[in-house]
Scaffold this motif. Structure first.
Motif, mmCIF file in Angstrom:
data_model
loop_
_atom_site.group_PDB
_atom_site.id
_atom_site.type_symbol
_atom_site.label_atom_id
_atom_site.label_comp_id
_atom_site.label_asym_id
_atom_site.label_seq_id
_atom_site.Cartn_x
_atom_site.Cartn_y
_atom_site.Cartn_z
ATOM 1 N N GLU A 106 0.732 -1.366 0.063
ATOM 2 C CA GLU A 106 0.062 0.071 -0.055
ATOM 3 C C GLU A 106 0.868 1.246 0.081
ATOM 4 O O GLU A 106 0.579 2.226 -0.800
ATOM 5 N N ARG A 118 2.089 1.951 -3.589
ATOM 6 C CA ARG A 118 1.017 2.407 -4.150
ATOM 7 C C ARG A 118 0.541 4.011 -3.990
ATOM 8 O O ARG A 118 0.427 4.889 -4.981
ATOM 9 N N LYS A 122 3.362 6.331 -5.308
ATOM 10 C CA LYS A 122 3.166 6.697 -6.760
ATOM 11 C C LYS A 122 2.347 7.936 -7.104
ATOM 12 O O LYS A 122 2.397 8.559 -8.077
#
Length: 111
Positions: A45, A48, A51
């Protein structure tokens, strides 16, 4: 991949129904696996979030779609230890949020 199993269970019920129903209990009965899966989900997570320019410091972000890991009152000491033991600052903050949640969910543990 392990994070996607709870989401996928609705789409592929017939494919792994027998194994799927036992996974949460099996994982939680094996503390090392439970902990490793939790920190794996946290790292995934966090990757992610980076990003998109964000940070991941709250444990509930890895649990919003369902999980096979779980922590309860007996895990409080482990989670509290992780506040100082985990090297990245964001892991320390994630452990802190989980410790606070366990503290409140379990009647504000005395120790």
């Amino acid at each position: 991949m392990p994070r996607k199993l709870p989401i996928a269970e609705d789409y592929g019920r017939g494919l792994f129904e027998e194994v799927r129903k036992d996974l949460p209990e099996l994982d939680q009965a094996w503390p090392e696996l439970n902990r490793a899966l939790f920190w794996y989900c946290v790292a995934e997570e966090r990757s992610r979030k980076r990003k998109s320019g964000g940070r991941m410091t709250d444990y509930w972000l890895v649990s919003i779609f369902g999980t096979y890991w779980a922590f309860g009152g007996p895990n409080f000491d482990y989670v509290a230890e992780q506040i100082t033991a985990r090297p990245p600052k964001d892991d320390k903050l994630t452990a802190l949020t989980l410790a606070v949640a366990l503290y409140y969910q379990n009647g504000r543990l005395r120790a």
